[in-house]
Design a protein around this motif. Structure first.
Motif, PDB file in Angstrom:
ATOM      1  N   GLN A 170     -28.381-102.658 -69.543  1.00 31.53           N
ATOM      2  CA  GLN A 170     -27.276-101.991 -70.222  1.00 31.53           C
ATOM      3  C   GLN A 170     -26.438-101.144 -69.265  1.00 31.53           C
ATOM      4  OE1 GLN A 170     -28.652 -99.958 -73.804  1.00 31.53           O
ATOM      5  NE2 GLN A 170     -30.389-101.356 -73.911  1.00 31.53           N
ATOM      6  N   SER A 171     -26.911-100.940 -68.053  1.00 32.99           N
ATOM      7  CA  SER A 171     -26.222-100.070 -67.101  1.00 32.99           C
ATOM      8  C   SER A 171     -26.185-100.737 -65.736  1.00 32.99           C
ATOM      9  CB  SER A 171     -26.946 -98.715 -67.002  1.00 32.99           C
ATOM     10  OG  SER A 171     -26.568 -98.021 -65.834  1.00 32.99           O
ATOM     11  N   ASN A 197     -24.129 -89.804 -62.116  1.00 39.75           N
ATOM     12  CA  ASN A 197     -24.658 -90.142 -63.437  1.00 39.75           C
ATOM     13  C   ASN A 197     -24.057 -89.242 -64.510  1.00 39.75           C
ATOM     14  OD1 ASN A 197     -27.982 -90.599 -62.025  1.00 39.75           O
ATOM     15  ND2 ASN A 197     -26.346 -92.105 -62.254  1.00 39.75           N
ATOM     16  N   ARG A 212     -25.529 -99.401 -62.858  1.00 34.47           N
ATOM     17  CA  ARG A 212     -26.204 -98.609 -61.833  1.00 34.47           C
ATOM     18  C   ARG A 212     -27.719 -98.691 -61.955  1.00 34.47           C
ATOM     19  NH1 ARG A 212     -25.267 -97.559 -56.722  1.00 34.47           N
ATOM     20  NH2 ARG A 212     -26.260 -95.649 -55.990  1.00 34.47           N
ATOM     21  N   GLN A 225     -17.846 -91.238 -70.614  1.00 36.77           N
ATOM     22  CA  GLN A 225     -18.105 -91.992 -71.841  1.00 36.77           C
ATOM     23  C   GLN A 225     -17.887 -91.131 -73.082  1.00 36.77           C
ATOM     24  OE1 GLN A 225     -22.042 -93.719 -71.612  1.00 36.77           O
ATOM     25  NE2 GLN A 225     -21.607 -94.689 -69.649  1.00 36.77           N
ATOM     26  N   TYR A 261     -28.845-108.329 -66.386  1.00 35.63           N
ATOM     27  CA  TYR A 261     -27.605-107.561 -66.536  1.00 35.63           C
ATOM     28  C   TYR A 261     -26.420-108.493 -66.750  1.00 35.63           C
ATOM     29  CZ  TYR A 261     -23.699-104.481 -65.712  1.00 35.63           C
ATOM     30  OH  TYR A 261     -22.507-103.802 -65.863  1.00 35.63           O
TER      31      TYR A 261
END
Length: 575
Positions: free
Chosen positions: A217-218, A284, A220, A291, A245
């Motif tokens: 989902q990310s 982060n 990074r 967001q 991913y």
């Protein structure tokens, strides 16, 4: 501490960092709480107030560089004003002028010791100087609530790493355990700290606790996890992470490039020092803030990440995204240009530079970049797709069609996400009088994305204009209006198919609604005029035609409208 979401932490943080109240003038703002008497003082105050208002206006227009300059001028006239200090500090830090921001942070904290961003900046400056004890002292003074409750343990963990205290660093991260939604972030930093300390087993355990599905989902998180497995010699597991991913995010060119490079060279650690770990944490946080819509705060935290780690490509990508969202294409372009060619992010940065140049009215430069990237990455369709969009926006449909055709040649198997390429190619084909090919593209797009309202509208309206497939067009447009009831163009199309089918009362109803939604469109106003004429409302019809003529239609349309104003519609004229 009670469990908390980022939105809740951010709300508390904003409240806790509110500046001391200042006396208000009639418009709710004032530069100073007390004003000196005398002409010279009045003139000075007027200038300062003007600078303040200019700064507010520049900020509202997205010109943050000018806003920072004006606020600095106002602050010079009223150096102890807490609101001015806060505003000027945030603007200067957001612009990346960190030496000036550092001086302002000290002044802010002298008045408001609980100001989180100012305190974090001083900690960052100490980390940058490798003075980990001073950094920890700054972090200890952060408030216990708000965003600081998340920032403090993350950065404190990395200051402990800098001091050589790995166990103490891991202990600091326990403060994140009660917080909702931050488990993966906490585990990622646990893994990074253990990895840096050479504790491979503990690092693997922390990474595994994140899970491939969560990492997918990310970008990074997936990159960190895959990088760790690759450095452990488990390239198959790294591929699994990257592919997971890509399955969730099939348009990720960055991850595809990273996957292609797995076999080319041994990867280096993504975090190799305490300062880089702190930069990771700040990045982060910036991403989470962005967001949540807190772009100004995200900008400051990302600038601090880059202060610690200037060669941080993903940090520059995020910075460019924030600047672009703030309608600052030139500033975003400057940031993207600093992404090195060796980084997988360079490709994305170049496409975004091209987009920014086009936005700035420099299409030739954008085209050069897109063609260069298309040649450098012959397997990727995105540069040619973007090139097609550029030409289509300029109504150069011949070039747009050629670019989309080249893009489609590079897609070995069409998937759902490719419907837009087919749709836009269909538009370019239709606008260059190749209807059969255009119709085929629209139908292909609907096979990939059934009931896509914009595709249904374009295809059905084209049928209506050609007076064919009217019943099918009617059904298609009814469904499109159900999906997009506030889209004036789609509502107009439904009204127009009713008109062509002789359902004039229904046509009037839908076309009146379309004009409400799109009052300045000449074609929609013209359509309503025709429908009014057919139901006997001839005076209103002439009014709508006159209105359409005043909205600057193209020459052919204007000539047709003028003829209707002169002679009306014939009894058998159905458009």
């Amino acid at each position: 501490m009670a469990a908390a979401s980022l939105a809740a932490l951010l709300t508390v943080s904003c409240a806790s960092e509110a500046q001391r109240p200042i006396a208000e003038a009639g418009n709710g703002q004032r530069i100073a709480t007390a004003q000196p008497v005398g002409e010279a003082a009045a003139a000075e105050n007027s200038t300062a107030y003007g600078a303040y208002l200019a700064g507010i206006y520049a900020n509202s227009q997205g010109d943050l560089g000018a806003a920072a300059r004006y606020m600095s001028q106002a602050l010079a006239a009223d150096p102890q004003n807490p609101r001015l200090l806060h505003n000027t500090f945030m603007l200067v830090a957001g612009e990346g002028r960190m030496d000036r921001a550092r001086e302002l942070a000290q002044r802010v904290l002298a008045i408001n010791p609980s100001h989180g961003p100012a305190r974090v900046l001083l900690a960052v400056e100490a980390l940058r100087d490798r003075d980990f004890e001073a950094a920890q002292q700054q972090l200890e003074q952060l408030p216990a609530q708000g965003l600081a409750a998340l920032v403090k343990p993350m950065l404190s963990a990395w200051t402990q790493v800098g001091l050589g205290e790995t166990d103490a660093a891991l202990k600091r991260l326990r403060a994140l355990e009660p917080m909702n939604g931050f488990a993966a972030l906490r585990r990622a930093h646990l893994a990074l700290i253990n990895d840096l300390a050479g504790r491979d087993g503990a690092a693997a355990e922390a990474f595994d606790a994140i899970g491939t599905d969560r990492a997918a989902q990310s970008l990074r998180l997936a990159w960190l996890l895959g990088n760790f497995h690759a450095r452990q010699g488990d390239l198959d597991q790294a591929r699994t992470v990257y592919r997971a991913y890509m399955a969730r995010n099939p348009e990720s060119a960055v991850m595809e490039i990273a996957l292609d490079r797995l076999d080319q060279s041994a990867p280096a650690p993504l975090v190799s020092s305490a300062a880089e770990g702190a930069a990771e944490a700040l990045f982060n946080l910036a991403g989470l803030l962005n967001q949540e819509g807190a772009s100004d705060l995200a900008l400051v935290y990302d600038r601090m990440a880059l202060r610690l780690r200037p060669d941080f490509p993903i940090g520059r990508i995020l910075l460019g995204e924030v600047l672009s969202a703030q309608n600052r294409p030139e500033a975003a372009i400057d940031v993207y240009r600093d992404v090195p060619e060796t980084s997988p992010y360079h490709y994305i940065a170049q496409l975004r530079i091209a987009g920014g140049l086009d936005e700035l009215g420099r299409p030739d430069e954008a085209i050069d970049i897109l063609e260069t990237q298309a040649a450098a990455f012959p397997e990727r369709f995105e540069p040619l797709y973007q090139l097609g969009n550029l030409h289509r926006a300029d109504e150069n449909f011949e070039r747009a069609e050629a670019a989309y055709a080249r893009a489609l040649e590079r897609i070995p198997e069409l998937q759902t996400r490719h419907w837009t390429v087919l749709y836009f190619h269909g538009i370019a084909l239709e606008r260059t009088d190749r209807w059969e090919a255009a119709e085929a593209r629209f139908k292909q797009a609907l096979e990939l994305q059934p009931e896509q309202p914009y595709v249904m509208n374009y295809l059905a309206y084209s049928w209506v204009e050609q007076k064919q497939n009217l019943e099918r067009a009617q059904d298609m447009l009814r469904r499109a209006v159900e999906l997009r009831p506030e889209d004036g163009y789609i509502v107009d199309s439904l009204g127009w198919v009713y008109y062509r089918l002789g359902k004039y009362a229904k046509a009037v109803e839908k076309l009146e609604r379309a004009v409400e939604l799109r009052p300045a469109d000449p074609t929609i106003n013209d359509h309503l005029g025709d429908a009014y004429w057919k139901v006997g409302r001839k005076q209103e019809a002439r009014f709508q035609w006159q209105r359409a003529l005043s909205l600057d239609p193209d020459a052919d349309k204007a000539e047709t409208i003028e003829a209707k104003l002169e002679d009306g519609l014939n009894a058998d004229d159905n458009g």
